[in-house]
Structures are given as C-alpha cells and as structure tokens.
Motif scaffolding. Structure first.
Motif, PDB file in Angstrom:
ATOM      1  N   TRP A 120       0.851  -1.202   0.000  1.00 24.71           N
ATOM      2  CA  TRP A 120       0.000   0.000   0.000  1.00 24.71           C
ATOM      3  C   TRP A 120       0.883   1.247   0.000  1.00 24.71           C
ATOM      4  O   TRP A 120       0.602   2.213  -0.716  1.00 24.71           O
ATOM      5  CB  TRP A 120      -0.939   0.035   1.206  1.00 24.71           C
ATOM      6  N   ARG A 121       1.945   1.211   0.802  1.00 24.62           N
ATOM      7  CA  ARG A 121       2.840   2.370   0.878  1.00 24.62           C
ATOM      8  C   ARG A 121       3.505   2.638  -0.473  1.00 24.62           C
ATOM      9  O   ARG A 121       3.597   3.783  -0.914  1.00 24.62           O
ATOM     10  CB  ARG A 121       3.882   2.150   1.982  1.00 24.62           C
ATOM     11  N   THR A 130       1.111   4.314  -2.798  1.00 27.37           N
ATOM     12  CA  THR A 130       0.851   5.740  -2.546  1.00 27.37           C
ATOM     13  C   THR A 130       1.898   6.612  -3.228  1.00 27.37           C
ATOM     14  O   THR A 130       1.680   7.804  -3.414  1.00 27.37           O
ATOM     15  CB  THR A 130       0.821   6.076  -1.033  1.00 27.37           C
ATOM     16  N   PHE A 176      -2.637   8.659  -8.932  1.00 28.02           N
ATOM     17  CA  PHE A 176      -3.232   8.661  -7.600  1.00 28.02           C
ATOM     18  C   PHE A 176      -4.097   7.414  -7.460  1.00 28.02           C
ATOM     19  O   PHE A 176      -5.111   7.275  -8.131  1.00 28.02           O
ATOM     20  CB  PHE A 176      -4.061   9.933  -7.396  1.00 28.02           C
ATOM     21  N   GLU A 223      -6.247   5.962  -4.958  1.00 25.66           N
ATOM     22  CA  GLU A 223      -6.928   6.333  -3.720  1.00 25.66           C
ATOM     23  C   GLU A 223      -7.063   5.149  -2.765  1.00 25.66           C
ATOM     24  O   GLU A 223      -6.897   5.293  -1.555  1.00 25.66           O
ATOM     25  CB  GLU A 223      -8.297   6.931  -4.035  1.00 25.66           C
ATOM     26  N   SER A 269      -5.093   2.777  -2.158  1.00 22.66           N
ATOM     27  CA  SER A 269      -3.868   2.528  -1.385  1.00 22.66           C
ATOM     28  C   SER A 269      -3.800   3.443  -0.163  1.00 22.66           C
ATOM     29  O   SER A 269      -3.358   3.020   0.909  1.00 22.66           O
ATOM     30  CB  SER A 269      -2.625   2.700  -2.263  1.00 22.66           C
ATOM     31  N   TYR A 270      -4.268   4.659  -0.308  1.00 25.63           N
ATOM     32  CA  TYR A 270      -4.292   5.584   0.828  1.00 25.63           C
ATOM     33  C   TYR A 270      -5.312   5.131   1.874  1.00 25.63           C
ATOM     34  O   TYR A 270      -5.046   5.190   3.074  1.00 25.63           O
ATOM     35  CB  TYR A 270      -4.621   7.007   0.355  1.00 25.63           C
ATOM     36  N   LEU A 303      -3.866   2.061   3.653  1.00 29.57           N
ATOM     37  CA  LEU A 303      -2.728   2.435   4.495  1.00 29.57           C
ATOM     38  C   LEU A 303      -3.202   3.191   5.734  1.00 29.57           C
ATOM     39  O   LEU A 303      -2.736   2.933   6.858  1.00 29.57           O
ATOM     40  CB  LEU A 303      -1.724   3.271   3.698  1.00 29.57           C
ATOM     41  N   VAL A 309      -1.265  10.098   6.286  1.00 28.96           N
ATOM     42  CA  VAL A 309      -1.750   9.431   5.071  1.00 28.96           C
ATOM     43  C   VAL A 309      -3.042  10.091   4.590  1.00 28.96           C
ATOM     44  O   VAL A 309      -3.189  10.396   3.401  1.00 28.96           O
ATOM     45  CB  VAL A 309      -1.974   7.923   5.319  1.00 28.96           C
ATOM     46  N   ASN A 346      -2.298  13.520   3.184  1.00 30.05           N
ATOM     47  CA  ASN A 346      -1.639  13.392   1.881  1.00 30.05           C
ATOM     48  C   ASN A 346      -2.641  13.031   0.791  1.00 30.05           C
ATOM     49  O   ASN A 346      -2.569  13.559  -0.322  1.00 30.05           O
ATOM     50  CB  ASN A 346      -0.519  12.353   1.937  1.00 30.05           C
ATOM     51  N   ALA A 347      -3.561  12.142   1.100  1.00 28.20           N
ATOM     52  CA  ALA A 347      -4.594  11.774   0.127  1.00 28.20           C
ATOM     53  C   ALA A 347      -5.453  12.984  -0.222  1.00 28.20           C
ATOM     54  O   ALA A 347      -5.723  13.250  -1.402  1.00 28.20           O
ATOM     55  CB  ALA A 347      -5.463  10.651   0.680  1.00 28.20           C
ATOM     56  N   ARG A 404      -3.495  15.288  -2.423  1.00 33.52           N
ATOM     57  CA  ARG A 404      -3.371  14.789  -3.805  1.00 33.52           C
ATOM     58  C   ARG A 404      -4.666  14.988  -4.578  1.00 33.52           C
ATOM     59  O   ARG A 404      -4.642  15.322  -5.763  1.00 33.52           O
ATOM     60  CB  ARG A 404      -2.958  13.324  -3.821  1.00 33.52           C
TER      61      ARG A 404
END
Length: 175
Positions: free
Chosen positions: A105-106, A109, A114, A116, A118-119, A122, A139, A142-143, A146
C-alpha cells in the motif's frame, strides 16, 4: 440433422457435424495441455512462455494455492501491473500478513497515478492495526492534498473529495 439421421440412417449429412465436434474436442485437449504447461512453468520467464500474471495469480488464489499466488505476485512486484499489486496486498491482508500488505500500500501511494484505495488501506492499517494515529493522519492528509492538486491540475476530471476522507480525518484527530 440428428433427428433426420435417426429416421433415415444416412450418415453423410452428419459427417461435417462429427468432424466439427472432433476438432472441438482436440482443441480443448490442446488448450488444456497449454494451460497445464503454463501453470507448471509460470516461474520461467523467456520468449517461449508468455502469460498473464494477474490471471495466473487469480487462478492460484481461487484454487487455494496461496503460496504460488503470493510468490507469483512478489516476482512481479517491480512490474507496472497496479491491479496485481492491489490484489496481492488484499490477499496478504486476508491471510493476516498485514505488515507485508502495508508495504505494498505504501509503495502504491508513491505511484505517479493517484491510487486512492492505497491511501484508504494504508490509513486503515495505521489507525486500526498499529494505532499510530500520527501516521494515519499523515496518510489521510496526503490523500486529501493529492485530490486537491489533481482537481487543480485536471479540473475536467473533477475527482470529488468525499466526505469519507474528512470523516476519517476527524475520527483520527479525536483519537
């Protein structure tokens, strides 16, 4: 044609049908042999043997050969098949390999597109599994950033910042 054959017992009209069926049966045998060869040699990478890693992953997973599925996906980790990486991470999560799933997942990201999901995964890992609310919040933020940047750069795509992100952020802040 078959019922006519039963009545008049003339075989000539059904000969093309029998030939067609023979070809179908032989084709199925050839396909089965090729599938068996591919499944038995999935780990060999050369010009002779081409295969769809994601499909093989799903076959191994669905028949319960989790070890082969994970091995295949791990071998393909550096490849650009994002969906295979997502499926791999979900399988790892399902069998309790949360830390290994978290690493995927990391990585996702950091993908140029993008992803989403994975964010989300995580953030859930940090919030619920490790209870590292600081990382979970990072996280989520950051999402959200983005999504905001994506909307500024590509307004025609218009990715909506869902209420889920704000709800998740508020919940983490409360914790």
């Amino acid at each position: 044609m078959y019922f006519r054959f039963l009545e008049d017992k003339k075989i000539e009209p059904i000969v093309p049908i029998v030939k067609h069926n023979v070809i179908d049966i032989l084709s199925m045998v050839a396909i089965a042999l090729q599938a068996a060869h591919t499944l038995n040699n999935y780990h060999r990478k050369n010009d002779e043997l081409k295969f769809d890693s994601r499909s093989l992953f799903h076959i191994f997973r669905n028949v319960g050969d989790i070890e082969k599925a994970i091995s295949l996906a791990a071998d393909e980790q550096g490849e650009s098949d994002v969906q295979l990486q997502i499926d791999h991470a979900f399988l790892l999560k399902k069998i309790g390999e949360h830390e290994k799933a978290q690493k995927i997942w990391r990585q996702l990201t950091m993908h140029h597109n993008f992803i989403e999901l994975s964010y989300v995964e995580l953030a859930k890992y940090y919030e619920h599994r490790t209870r590292d609310y600081s990382k979970a919040l990072t996280v989520v933020e950051n999402a959200m950033k983005r999504i905001e940047i994506s909307n500024a750069l590509f307004p025609e795509r218009g990715r909506e910042l869902s209420e889920d992100w704000q709800h998740r952020k508020n919940r983490i802040l409360r914790k």
